[in-house]
Write a protein that holds these residues in place. Structure first.
Motif, PDB file in Angstrom:
ATOM      1  N   VAL A  13      23.599   0.145  -1.488  1.00 24.07           N
ATOM      2  CA  VAL A  13      22.338  -0.031  -0.764  1.00 24.07           C
ATOM      3  C   VAL A  13      22.105   1.230   0.050  1.00 24.07           C
ATOM      4  N   ARG A  14      20.935   1.803  -0.143  1.00 24.04           N
ATOM      5  CA  ARG A  14      20.543   3.013   0.589  1.00 24.04           C
ATOM      6  C   ARG A  14      19.116   2.765   1.070  1.00 24.04           C
ATOM      7  N   ASP A  15      18.988   2.104   2.178  1.00 20.24           N
ATOM      8  CA  ASP A  15      17.712   1.585   2.662  1.00 20.24           C
ATOM      9  C   ASP A  15      17.162   2.493   3.754  1.00 20.24           C
ATOM     10  N   PRO A  16      15.997   3.102   3.560  1.00 25.69           N
ATOM     11  CA  PRO A  16      15.500   4.090   4.525  1.00 25.69           C
ATOM     12  C   PRO A  16      15.114   3.485   5.870  1.00 25.69           C
TER      13      PRO A  16
ATOM     14  N   GLY B   6      12.886  -7.244  -4.476  1.00 22.96           N
ATOM     15  CA  GLY B   6      11.510  -7.718  -4.563  1.00 22.96           C
ATOM     16  C   GLY B   6      10.503  -6.655  -4.178  1.00 22.96           C
ATOM     17  N   VAL B   7      10.705  -6.019  -3.052  1.00 28.72           N
ATOM     18  CA  VAL B   7       9.753  -4.982  -2.625  1.00 28.72           C
ATOM     19  C   VAL B   7       9.847  -3.766  -3.542  1.00 28.72           C
ATOM     20  N   GLN B   8      11.040  -3.488  -4.054  1.00 32.01           N
ATOM     21  CA  GLN B   8      11.166  -2.374  -5.001  1.00 32.01           C
ATOM     22  C   GLN B   8      10.350  -2.644  -6.260  1.00 32.01           C
ATOM     23  N   ARG B   9      10.400  -3.883  -6.767  1.00 29.63           N
ATOM     24  CA  ARG B   9       9.601  -4.235  -7.950  1.00 29.63           C
ATOM     25  C   ARG B   9       8.110  -4.152  -7.632  1.00 29.63           C
ATOM     26  N   LEU B  10       7.746  -4.565  -6.428  1.00 29.64           N
ATOM     27  CA  LEU B  10       6.342  -4.487  -6.007  1.00 29.64           C
ATOM     28  C   LEU B  10       5.851  -3.038  -6.058  1.00 29.64           C
ATOM     29  N   ILE B  11       6.653  -2.134  -5.550  1.00 27.34           N
ATOM     30  CA  ILE B  11       6.290  -0.711  -5.559  1.00 27.34           C
ATOM     31  C   ILE B  11       6.228  -0.180  -6.981  1.00 27.34           C
ATOM     32  N   GLU B  12       7.212  -0.558  -7.797  1.00 23.51           N
ATOM     33  CA  GLU B  12       7.256  -0.098  -9.199  1.00 23.51           C
ATOM     34  C   GLU B  12       6.063  -0.611 -10.003  1.00 23.51           C
ATOM     35  N   SER B  13       5.472  -1.724  -9.578  1.00 25.31           N
ATOM     36  CA  SER B  13       4.320  -2.281 -10.295  1.00 25.31           C
ATOM     37  C   SER B  13       3.076  -1.429 -10.137  1.00 25.31           C
ATOM     38  N   GLY B  14       3.128  -0.453  -9.219  1.00 21.46           N
ATOM     39  CA  GLY B  14       1.995   0.435  -9.013  1.00 21.46           C
ATOM     40  C   GLY B  14       1.030  -0.026  -7.949  1.00 21.46           C
ATOM     41  N   LEU B  15       1.370  -1.081  -7.229  1.00 21.12           N
ATOM     42  CA  LEU B  15       0.465  -1.567  -6.193  1.00 21.12           C
ATOM     43  C   LEU B  15       0.248  -0.499  -5.129  1.00 21.12           C
ATOM     44  N   LYS B  16      -1.009  -0.249  -4.788  1.00 21.09           N
ATOM     45  CA  LYS B  16      -1.367   0.738  -3.777  1.00 21.09           C
ATOM     46  C   LYS B  16      -2.174   0.065  -2.670  1.00 21.09           C
ATOM     47  N   ALA B  17      -1.925   0.466  -1.439  1.00 24.06           N
ATOM     48  CA  ALA B  17      -2.667  -0.073  -0.305  1.00 24.06           C
ATOM     49  C   ALA B  17      -2.870   1.028   0.717  1.00 24.06           C
TER      50      ALA B  17
ATOM     51  N   ALA C  83       9.477  -2.854   5.265  1.00 21.33           N
ATOM     52  CA  ALA C  83       8.472  -1.872   5.675  1.00 21.33           C
ATOM     53  C   ALA C  83       8.883  -0.447   5.338  1.00 21.33           C
ATOM     54  N   SER C  84      10.162  -0.144   5.492  1.00 23.34           N
ATOM     55  CA  SER C  84      10.597   1.244   5.262  1.00 23.34           C
ATOM     56  C   SER C  84      10.426   1.650   3.804  1.00 23.34           C
ATOM     57  N   LYS C  85      10.615   0.722   2.885  1.00 21.16           N
ATOM     58  CA  LYS C  85      10.428   1.038   1.470  1.00 21.16           C
ATOM     59  C   LYS C  85       8.954   1.302   1.169  1.00 21.16           C
ATOM     60  N   LEU C  86       8.069   0.494   1.734  1.00 20.99           N
ATOM     61  CA  LEU C  86       6.634   0.712   1.549  1.00 20.99           C
ATOM     62  C   LEU C  86       6.206   2.034   2.161  1.00 20.99           C
ATOM     63  N   SER C  87       6.749   2.349   3.323  1.00 23.57           N
ATOM     64  CA  SER C  87       6.425   3.611   3.981  1.00 23.57           C
ATOM     65  C   SER C  87       6.872   4.798   3.137  1.00 23.57           C
ATOM     66  N   SER C  88       8.092   4.719   2.592  1.00 29.61           N
ATOM     67  CA  SER C  88       8.605   5.798   1.748  1.00 29.61           C
ATOM     68  C   SER C  88       7.767   5.980   0.485  1.00 29.61           C
ATOM     69  N   ALA C  89       7.119   4.891   0.039  1.00 29.50           N
ATOM     70  CA  ALA C  89       6.269   4.954  -1.153  1.00 29.50           C
ATOM     71  C   ALA C  89       4.852   5.399  -0.826  1.00 29.50           C
ATOM     72  N   GLY C  90       4.569   5.676   0.455  1.00 27.99           N
ATOM     73  CA  GLY C  90       3.281   6.229   0.828  1.00 27.99           C
ATOM     74  C   GLY C  90       2.311   5.280   1.490  1.00 27.99           C
ATOM     75  N   THR C  91       2.742   4.051   1.803  1.00 30.57           N
ATOM     76  CA  THR C  91       1.857   3.083   2.458  1.00 30.57           C
ATOM     77  C   THR C  91       2.203   2.989   3.939  1.00 30.57           C
ATOM     78  N   PRO C  92       1.331   3.471   4.833  1.00 34.48           N
ATOM     79  CA  PRO C  92       1.609   3.328   6.267  1.00 34.48           C
ATOM     80  C   PRO C  92       1.623   1.862   6.654  1.00 34.48           C
ATOM     81  N   ASN C  93       2.543   1.459   7.525  1.00 29.24           N
ATOM     82  CA  ASN C  93       2.634   0.037   7.827  1.00 29.24           C
ATOM     83  C   ASN C  93       3.241  -0.235   9.190  1.00 29.24           C
ATOM     84  N   ILE C  94       3.079  -1.471   9.594  1.00 29.09           N
ATOM     85  CA  ILE C  94       3.697  -1.999  10.804  1.00 29.09           C
ATOM     86  C   ILE C  94       4.445  -3.267  10.438  1.00 29.09           C
TER      87      ILE C  94
END
Length: 370
Positions: free
Chosen positions: A302-305, A155-166, A341-352
């Motif tokens: 599975v290779r989850d950062p 799910g989060v991988q598809r979210l990132i692939e959709s181009g969503l930026k935050a 969170a780690s997938k979003l972080s790897s895609a460039g979105t800082p998060n908590i």
């Protein structure tokens, strides 16, 4: 200020929405034998999408896997900065008291998903509702309720692939309302042993794949565990190993020709995944020789950062101040488990990572949230 214009939901409204969310089964079906309790996220996604539309948000439902969508809702203007709220729709299967009929036990609401992570989903939905009352916003807030967090993070991988930026993200998981800025990553892989099937009345004519695997595991698990325990992060702790699934054989009267195990190696921040995988392969070769059996180690599925957000990031400081103003402990925290969170972080979105509930209750027979 914006916060002075926001109206909080009442305790009754929070409890009512959470009961509705927990009452809708959303068990992740991956790797589970089908039964009446394993339904996927579809029904819950429909409910969440409808509610958010009623709240006044712009909503999209995006299929990730057949019948298993993400729900993405937003309020505000595309100009300006974007804050993402992200959490997941799926749960693990029910057990004991943690079923899909919510019940109270003292101040707790018990039920599968109440803690992981429908409590966070409930809070984020009501936060979006509150924001629709104070439009126009000086930016945009997006809520993404995604599928498949409990298995392979599709799910989060598809979210990132959709181009969503935050510009920043708050990932909803049970953290006891602590600001989590770091956690372990995950490497999962399978090991296969092959034999030769024959009738069990003459086992000497066959080759028992389960027995081969048993000999291998007895050598492999302690060796890999010793290696893993030498990799330690000062805040997250040590790397770990778990052999969590074994499959093999067809009937008791047939010598099994096939056996596989699924292994999980938790990876601590700053470890290299490539170096971890090289270590796994070296240890597997040593164990195979010591056991006197041949096995096949399959590439990781599975290779989850890992996650490691700088404690000085504005998002971290803002969340810490907000919690402190409520009398809560706003100091940055670190946990052992993995999140989106780690997938979003790897895609460039800082998060908590932040949310209600104790992670020790997640997946348990007594899962609940205050």
């Amino acid at each position: 200020m914006l916060k002075d214009r926001l109206k909080s939901a009442s305790p009754e409204e929070v409890a009512s929405l959470l009961v509705e969310l927990v009452s809708i089964p959303s068990v992740n079906p991956s790797g589970i034998e089908p039964d009446g309790r394993v339904t996927g996220e579809g029904r819950l996604a429909q409910f969440v999408a409808l509610k958010l539309e009623q709240f006044g948000a712009r909503v999209k439902v995006e299929e990730v896997l057949p019948g298993r969508p993400n729900v993405v809702a937003e309020v505000g203007l595309e100009e300006g900065r974007t804050l993402l709220f992200e959490t997941h729709l799926d749960t693990v299967p029910p057990e004991g008291e943690a079923g899909f009929t919510p019940r109270r036990k003292g101040e707790f609401l018990l039920g599968r998903g109440a803690c992981d992570a429908k409590g966070a989903l409930c809070a984020m939905m009501l936060a979006l509702r509150a924001l629709t009352k104070v439009l126009p916003l000086p930016g945009r807030v997006i809520l993404a309720a995604v599928a498949d967090e409990e298995h392979s993070f599709k799910g989060v991988q598809r979210l990132i692939e959709s181009g969503l930026k935050a510009d920043g993200a708050v990932v909803g998981e049970p953290t006891r309302m602590k600001v989590v800025v770091g956690h372990k990553g995950t490497l999962r892989f399978k090991v296969v042993a092959r034999g030769r099937a024959i009738h069990s009345s003459e086992p000497q004519r066959g080759e028992n794949a389960i027995e081969k695997m048993a000999k291998f595991i007895c050598e492999f698990a302690p060796r890999l565990r010793r290696k893993a325990e030498s990799h330690i992060h000062p805040k997250v702790g040590g790397a770990t190993v778990n052999i969590g699934v074994i499959r093999g054989g067809t009937r008791a009267n047939v010598v099994p020709a096939y056996c596989e195990v699924e292994v999980e190696r938790r990876v601590v921040p700053l470890e290299s995944f490539d170096e971890v995988w090289e270590e796994v392969l070296r240890v597997a070769e040593e164990a195979s020789r010591a056991a006197g059996v041949g096995v096949e180690v399959l590439p990781p599925h599975v290779r989850d950062p890992w996650l490691l957000t700088d404690e000085r990031k504005p998002l971290v400081l803002s969340a810490s101040r907000a919690l402190g103003s409520l009398g809560l402990d706003g100091r940055p925290d670190y946990v052992a488990y993995s999140t989106d969170a780690s997938k979003l972080s790897s895609a460039g979105t800082p998060n908590i990572v932040l949310g209600p509930g104790d992670p020790k209750l997640a997946h348990s027979a007594e899962e609940g949230v205050l």
